[in-house]
Design a protein around this motif. Sequence first.
Motif, PDB file in Angstrom:
ATOM      1  N   ARG A   1       0.828  -1.203   0.000  1.00 23.86           N
ATOM      2  CA  ARG A   1       0.000   0.000   0.000  1.00 23.86           C
ATOM      3  C   ARG A   1       0.863   1.254   0.000  1.00 23.86           C
ATOM      4  O   ARG A   1       0.552   2.234  -0.670  1.00 23.86           O
ATOM      5  CB  ARG A   1      -0.904  -0.020   1.228  1.00 23.86           C
ATOM      6  CG  ARG A   1      -1.739   1.202   1.399  1.00 23.86           C
ATOM      7  CD  ARG A   1      -2.574   1.235   2.655  1.00 23.86           C
ATOM      8  NE  ARG A   1      -2.469   0.072   3.509  1.00 23.86           N
ATOM      9  CZ  ARG A   1      -3.326  -0.225   4.465  1.00 23.86           C
ATOM     10  NH1 ARG A   1      -4.359   0.547   4.687  1.00 23.86           N
ATOM     11  NH2 ARG A   1      -3.160  -1.284   5.206  1.00 23.86           N
ATOM     12  N   SER A   2       1.972   1.218   0.708  1.00 26.26           N
ATOM     13  CA  SER A   2       2.868   2.379   0.806  1.00 26.26           C
ATOM     14  C   SER A   2       3.478   2.758  -0.541  1.00 26.26           C
ATOM     15  O   SER A   2       3.946   3.886  -0.712  1.00 26.26           O
ATOM     16  CB  SER A   2       3.981   2.109   1.821  1.00 26.26           C
ATOM     17  OG  SER A   2       4.765   1.010   1.410  1.00 26.26           O
ATOM     18  N   GLN A   3       3.459   1.847  -1.501  1.00 26.40           N
ATOM     19  CA  GLN A   3       3.966   2.132  -2.844  1.00 26.40           C
ATOM     20  C   GLN A   3       2.966   2.952  -3.660  1.00 26.40           C
ATOM     21  O   GLN A   3       3.300   3.405  -4.742  1.00 26.40           O
ATOM     22  CB  GLN A   3       4.264   0.830  -3.589  1.00 26.40           C
ATOM     23  CG  GLN A   3       5.383   0.027  -3.003  1.00 26.40           C
ATOM     24  CD  GLN A   3       5.494  -1.335  -3.653  1.00 26.40           C
ATOM     25  OE1 GLN A   3       4.572  -2.150  -3.562  1.00 26.40           O
ATOM     26  NE2 GLN A   3       6.620  -1.573  -4.323  1.00 26.40           N
ATOM     27  N   GLN A   4       1.761   3.109  -3.133  1.00 23.37           N
ATOM     28  CA  GLN A   4       0.682   3.806  -3.839  1.00 23.37           C
ATOM     29  C   GLN A   4       0.571   3.304  -5.279  1.00 23.37           C
ATOM     30  O   GLN A   4       0.701   4.078  -6.229  1.00 23.37           O
ATOM     31  CB  GLN A   4       0.879   5.314  -3.767  1.00 23.37           C
ATOM     32  CG  GLN A   4       0.891   5.834  -2.356  1.00 23.37           C
ATOM     33  CD  GLN A   4       1.102   7.328  -2.266  1.00 23.37           C
ATOM     34  OE1 GLN A   4       1.645   7.955  -3.173  1.00 23.37           O
ATOM     35  NE2 GLN A   4       0.670   7.907  -1.178  1.00 23.37           N
ATOM     36  N   PRO A   5       0.326   2.005  -5.427  1.00 27.88           N
ATOM     37  CA  PRO A   5       0.322   1.407  -6.771  1.00 27.88           C
ATOM     38  C   PRO A   5      -0.826   1.919  -7.635  1.00 27.88           C
ATOM     39  O   PRO A   5      -1.918   2.185  -7.142  1.00 27.88           O
ATOM     40  CB  PRO A   5       0.177  -0.082  -6.495  1.00 27.88           C
ATOM     41  CG  PRO A   5      -0.505  -0.156  -5.175  1.00 27.88           C
ATOM     42  CD  PRO A   5       0.001   1.025  -4.397  1.00 27.88           C
TER      43      PRO A   5
ATOM     44  N   ARG B   1      -4.590  -5.123   5.810  1.00 22.57           N
ATOM     45  CA  ARG B   1      -4.097  -5.408   4.456  1.00 22.57           C
ATOM     46  C   ARG B   1      -5.232  -5.920   3.571  1.00 22.57           C
ATOM     47  O   ARG B   1      -5.329  -5.544   2.404  1.00 22.57           O
ATOM     48  CB  ARG B   1      -2.948  -6.416   4.488  1.00 22.57           C
ATOM     49  CG  ARG B   1      -2.408  -6.710   3.085  1.00 22.57           C
ATOM     50  CD  ARG B   1      -0.991  -7.155   3.099  1.00 22.57           C
ATOM     51  NE  ARG B   1      -0.522  -7.560   1.784  1.00 22.57           N
ATOM     52  CZ  ARG B   1       0.026  -6.750   0.872  1.00 22.57           C
ATOM     53  NH1 ARG B   1       0.176  -5.470   1.142  1.00 22.57           N
ATOM     54  NH2 ARG B   1       0.433  -7.208  -0.292  1.00 22.57           N
ATOM     55  N   MET B   2      -6.110  -6.776   4.118  1.00 22.05           N
ATOM     56  CA  MET B   2      -7.220  -7.274   3.315  1.00 22.05           C
ATOM     57  C   MET B   2      -8.195  -6.150   2.976  1.00 22.05           C
ATOM     58  O   MET B   2      -8.718  -6.094   1.857  1.00 22.05           O
ATOM     59  CB  MET B   2      -7.946  -8.422   4.023  1.00 22.05           C
ATOM     60  CG  MET B   2      -9.074  -9.011   3.181  1.00 22.05           C
ATOM     61  SD  MET B   2      -8.580  -9.569   1.517  1.00 22.05           S
ATOM     62  CE  MET B   2      -7.864 -11.162   1.913  1.00 22.05           C
ATOM     63  N   GLN B   3      -8.436  -5.255   3.893  1.00 17.78           N
ATOM     64  CA  GLN B   3      -9.315  -4.123   3.594  1.00 17.78           C
ATOM     65  C   GLN B   3      -8.727  -3.286   2.464  1.00 17.78           C
ATOM     66  O   GLN B   3      -9.446  -2.879   1.551  1.00 17.78           O
ATOM     67  CB  GLN B   3      -9.534  -3.271   4.845  1.00 17.78           C
ATOM     68  CG  GLN B   3     -10.401  -3.956   5.866  1.00 17.78           C
ATOM     69  CD  GLN B   3     -10.460  -3.216   7.190  1.00 17.78           C
ATOM     70  OE1 GLN B   3      -9.551  -2.473   7.554  1.00 17.78           O
ATOM     71  NE2 GLN B   3     -11.536  -3.433   7.919  1.00 17.78           N
ATOM     72  N   TRP B   4      -7.426  -3.027   2.513  1.00 18.88           N
ATOM     73  CA  TRP B   4      -6.765  -2.298   1.436  1.00 18.88           C
ATOM     74  C   TRP B   4      -6.877  -3.063   0.115  1.00 18.88           C
ATOM     75  O   TRP B   4      -7.201  -2.491  -0.919  1.00 18.88           O
ATOM     76  CB  TRP B   4      -5.290  -2.048   1.766  1.00 18.88           C
ATOM     77  CG  TRP B   4      -4.512  -1.625   0.569  1.00 18.88           C
ATOM     78  CD1 TRP B   4      -4.557  -0.397  -0.045  1.00 18.88           C
ATOM     79  CD2 TRP B   4      -3.625  -2.422  -0.219  1.00 18.88           C
ATOM     80  NE1 TRP B   4      -3.737  -0.391  -1.152  1.00 18.88           N
ATOM     81  CE2 TRP B   4      -3.152  -1.623  -1.284  1.00 18.88           C
ATOM     82  CE3 TRP B   4      -3.176  -3.733  -0.124  1.00 18.88           C
ATOM     83  CZ2 TRP B   4      -2.256  -2.096  -2.233  1.00 18.88           C
ATOM     84  CZ3 TRP B   4      -2.281  -4.200  -1.072  1.00 18.88           C
ATOM     85  CH2 TRP B   4      -1.831  -3.385  -2.114  1.00 18.88           C
ATOM     86  N   ALA B   5      -6.610  -4.376   0.167  1.00 17.76           N
ATOM     87  CA  ALA B   5      -6.641  -5.192  -1.046  1.00 17.76           C
ATOM     88  C   ALA B   5      -8.025  -5.161  -1.687  1.00 17.76           C
ATOM     89  O   ALA B   5      -8.146  -5.016  -2.911  1.00 17.76           O
ATOM     90  CB  ALA B   5      -6.228  -6.630  -0.741  1.00 17.76           C
TER      91      ALA B   5
END
Length: 78
Positions: free
Chosen positions: A21-25, A64-68
């Motif tokens: 997430r920190s990579q702001q893909p 992480r799952m919420q972000w995904a």
Amino acid sequence: MTVFSSDEIRSEALFVSDLQRSQQPTPELIREAVTETVDRLGESGCAALVAQEFGEHPDCALGRMQWARTAVRTAFAA
């Protein structure tokens, strides 16, 4: 490029990918990461690694799952 119909599978693949997430893909990077991860691990391999992470690191896995899930909905929007 492989096309997956399930946001659940896509979310699991993104969750276990190396993308952070920190990579702001970008949506393109997210789609590439999902495709590469499913091609490499298969659907069941992704699911198994998600289960392992929730068992070993439940405090981190939820975020992480919420972000995904959010990232997948955005990247694969019609």
